[in-house]
Design a protein around this motif. Structure first.
Motif, short mmCIF file in Angstrom:
data_model
loop_
_atom_site.label_atom_id
_atom_site.label_comp_id
_atom_site.label_asym_id
_atom_site.label_seq_id
_atom_site.Cartn_x
_atom_site.Cartn_y
_atom_site.Cartn_z
N ASP A 128 54.60 40.85 42.05
CA ASP A 128 54.65 40.04 43.27
C ASP A 128 54.23 40.93 44.43
O ASP A 128 54.96 41.84 44.82
N ARG A 172 47.55 36.28 32.58
CA ARG A 172 48.35 36.23 33.80
C ARG A 172 48.58 34.77 34.17
O ARG A 172 47.62 33.98 34.26
N HIS A 213 51.24 36.68 42.87
CA HIS A 213 52.52 36.56 42.18
C HIS A 213 52.27 35.97 40.80
O HIS A 213 51.77 34.85 40.68
N TYR A 214 52.59 36.71 39.75
CA TYR A 214 52.31 36.23 38.40
C TYR A 214 53.25 36.86 37.39
O TYR A 214 53.88 37.90 37.63
N ASN A 215 53.32 36.22 36.22
CA ASN A 215 53.90 36.80 35.02
C ASN A 215 52.75 37.08 34.05
O ASN A 215 51.77 36.33 34.01
N SER A 216 52.87 38.15 33.26
CA SER A 216 51.73 38.53 32.42
C SER A 216 52.17 38.85 31.00
O SER A 216 53.35 39.08 30.71
N HIS A 243 55.29 42.18 28.05
CA HIS A 243 55.43 41.22 29.14
C HIS A 243 55.71 41.98 30.45
O HIS A 243 56.39 43.00 30.45
N PRO A 250 55.54 31.81 37.48
CA PRO A 250 56.83 32.11 38.12
C PRO A 250 57.70 30.88 38.35
O PRO A 250 58.92 30.96 38.25
N SER A 254 55.63 41.37 35.14
CA SER A 254 55.46 40.47 36.27
C SER A 254 55.13 41.28 37.50
O SER A 254 55.40 42.50 37.56
#
Length: 654
Positions: free
Chosen positions: A83, A120, A99-102, A79, A27, A81
């Motif tokens: 939180d 992640r 909290h992540y982007n995947s 993709h 993030p 994300s």
């Protein structure tokens, strides 16, 4: 309270991954995971624009089938994300932000078989795993090993725990080596901490180990490279994981930070596990416990003969009650032994539904309830395996708080499943669990928070027969083993000694390091079930014992002020409005400065337990002082060789 914001965006890519690598960033954008490859799949990781891991191979080897990964075609990518903030009943922080982007990248083989790689990226690290969906061409799935590699971008400095085989208790010394100096036949346990020169710190471990084999690492011929090695199936030669699709491997975790202390603050391992399956966690409580094992059947000034008997255990219950401890752990020997079993042979399953004639369990439970203390019971894992269905309902009926289960010393697929089966059954009967003789934590305590702690560490008990548990070891553990989760190290020894005077002995055992260091362990080391290891008489009239009685076993916040593995650490934890600060040094005398800018507004009082001026000669000596402080204060801390410092900071009373 849950704050959930999930945004999904589908990205379909029609060109090969080799030509257009897939990426996912944390993030804050500082960590970037790149997936690439053609003949073989690879990943790389950068931190703050610098390479951390160069192209490292991915894939699974199957028994009797072509491997998963090499030559497979890229299909598409998704993709997303998330939180979320959730709470846990016990831990190093009360609230946890997830909290992540995947990225999920799908692939197919020549036969039409399918698999995916899920990634992640968090601000404090990145994790990936293999996903094999249900399909007729891949059932059963028999994994002989992983192709997973970890190729550091340079000859990193590592802090490995080298174990003597897959059946291990993880109880050994940590070393300091470079990647290039590792012997190829060494088996390295997780977590593995590394400093990559000029880039940052990274620890390799795994999370959500479910119906799979535990992972280890080995050095390989490729430059700066380690390869995953799975604990073998004890019944199927050449197989590590015997299962059916769908399959999700454990997360392969890379905890990343600019300092090693940032890794200690991370809750990434928890975030990679499913939410709690226990709806009502109100019965799960952290706390300190009296413990009868460390003392070596020693007690002074008492009218009974010390040992595994009702009178001795009542003595410990009374000590726990007088000290304000919620628990008393009754260790090995309380259960009815198998007829013909040799004394001390606890591997011959004792009947844990019955008790030894000298140990009146109903009376002890009655007495403990009267004293507002709850009982934990020790058991060899073979007894749990044999009697669990009868014993756990009985323990609930007795009012037992939890069970300490020992000597598993394995993390093959069967044993991994056994851990989960036991903690789930324990939850059904409101029993908390402490695994000893255990493999490292993997975050299972998020899903089953009745799993308070586990061993998997060379702890204080080794002082009874060796000089291996040293201040150097103590300043290493927070940056290595503790990164995976709580550790039942059993601090609290008050017969403190320097190296010259130390004698390893079973009765009246000693510990290396000063008393101030021993107090600081209760702050620095994380364990929601914290043993107070020494016998009651050792604490009588000792001012330092006030700190042990006061310090909590679960926390709202953690902040690492400074530290370096094998050298020193200063760490602060918050409980409510109070803060506790613990400092440890190795065998080097050390001065350090502790800024209190983590405090809230207002005035506070610091109660300081420091090394006395002569603590280098007499390690039991401490110096106690009080002073007014606020968030602008910087404390000067002096520690002698093998020393420490423990501070309780609380708001000033009006």
């Amino acid at each position: 309270m849950f704050l959930l914001r999930v945004a999904f965006a589908l990205s379909l890519v029609s060109v090969a991954v080799a030509q257009n690598p897939l990426q996912v960033s944390s993030p804050n954008g500082q960590i970037v995971f790149t997936l690439s490859g053609q003949a073989a799949l690879h990943y790389s990781v950068s931190f703050r624009g610098k390479p951390l891991f160069d192209e490292s191979e991915l894939g699974l080897d199957l028994q009797g089938q072509p491997p998963i990964g090499p030559g497979w075609r890229y299909v598409n990518a998704q993709h997303s994300s998330a939180d979320e903030t959730y709470t846990i009943p016990v831990g190093k922080t009360k609230e946890v932000r997830d909290h992540y982007n995947s990225l999920i990248a799908d692939f197919s083989g020549d036969s039409g078989a399918k698999f995916a790689i899920e990634v992640r990226a968090f601000d404090d690290g990145v994790a990936f795993r293999y996903v094999v969906p249900e399909q007729p061409t891949l059932n059963p799935v028999r994994i002989s090993g992983e192709r997973t590699q970890f190729r550091y971008s340079s000859d990193a400095t590592l802090y490995p725990l080298v174990v003597n085989g897959f059946q291990s208790s993880y109880e050994d010394d940590y070393q300091m080596r470079t990647v290039g100096s590792l012997h190829p036949d060494w088996l390295i346990a997780l977590p593995l901490l590394a400093q990559v020169p000029g880039t940052g710190w990274v620890a390799i471990t795994e999370a959500n180990l479910d119906h799979y084999a535990g992972m280890y690492l080995r050095g390989v011929k490729q430059l700066h490279t380690l390869k995953a090695d799975l604990s073998p199936n004890v019944d199927l030669p050449g197989v590590a994981v015997d299962t059916r699709a769908p399959v999700k491997s454990p997360w392969r975790v890379l905890m990343i930070g600019d300092t090693p202390g940032r890794l200690i603050e991370s809750n990434m391992i928890l975030n990679l596990n499913p939410p709690s399956k226990i709806a009502d966690t109100s019965w799960i409580h952290a706390g300190k416990s009296a413990w009868d094992w460390w003392s070596g059947d020693t007690a002074t000034g008492v009218s009974f003969t010390p040992g595994m008997n009702t009178e001795t255990l009542k003595h410990y219950i009374e000590f726990a009650s007088d000290s304000g401890f919620p628990y008393m752990l009754i260790d090995a020997g309380w259960a009815k032994a198998t007829p013909g079993a040799k004394p001390g042979d606890y591997a011959d399953p004792a009947d844990i539904t019955q008790f030894h004639p000298k140990v009146d369990i109903p009376e002890l439970l009655r007495y403990a309830k009267e004293k507002n203390v709850r009982i934990w019971l020790w058991s060899h894992w073979t007894s749990i395996d044999k009697y669990m269905d009868q014993a756990f309902p009985l323990f609930e009926q007795w009012g037992v708080a939890g069970v300490k289960i020992d000597f598993m010393n394995r993390d093959d697929q069967w044993m991994v499943d056994w851990y989960r089966r036991v903690v789930e059954k324990a939850a059904e009967h409101h029993l908390m669990i402490d695994y000893h003789g255990a493999f490292k934590p993997d975050g299972l305590r998020r899903t089953y928070p009745n799993l308070l702690t586990r061993e998997g560490v060379m702890g204080k008990e080794y002082s009874k027969w060796s000089a291996r548990v040293t201040p150097v070891h103590n300043t290493t553990l927070p940056f290595t083993r503790m990164l995976a989760g709580p550790m039942d190290y059993t601090p609290g020894a008050f017969n403190n000694s320097n190296l010259e005077k130390f004698v390893a002995r079973n009765r009246m055992p000693m510990s290396l390091g000063t008393r101030a260091q021993e107090l600081a362990l209760f702050v620095v080391f994380e364990s929601p079930l914290e043993m107070v290891s020494d016998y009651p008489e050792q604490y009588k009239g000792q001012k330092a014992f006030d700190f042990i009685k006061q310090v909590p076993a679960t926390w709202d916040e953690v902040h690492v002020i400074d530290g370096f593995p094998m050298r020193y650490i200063t760490l602060a934890r918050r409980s409510g409005k109070d803060w506790y600060v613990g400092s440890l040094t190795n065998w080097e005398e050390r001065n350090t400065r502790v800024p209190l800018d983590f405090l809230g507004e207002g005035k506070y009082v610091a109660e300081i337990y420091a090394d006395a001026p002569d603590a280098g000669a007499d390690a039991t000596h401490i110096a106690f002082s009080k002073r007014a402080v606020d968030r602008s204060t910087v404390l000067d801390v002096h520690m002698v060789s093998g020393g420490g410092n423990a501070i309780w900071i609380h708001p000033e009373k009006p």
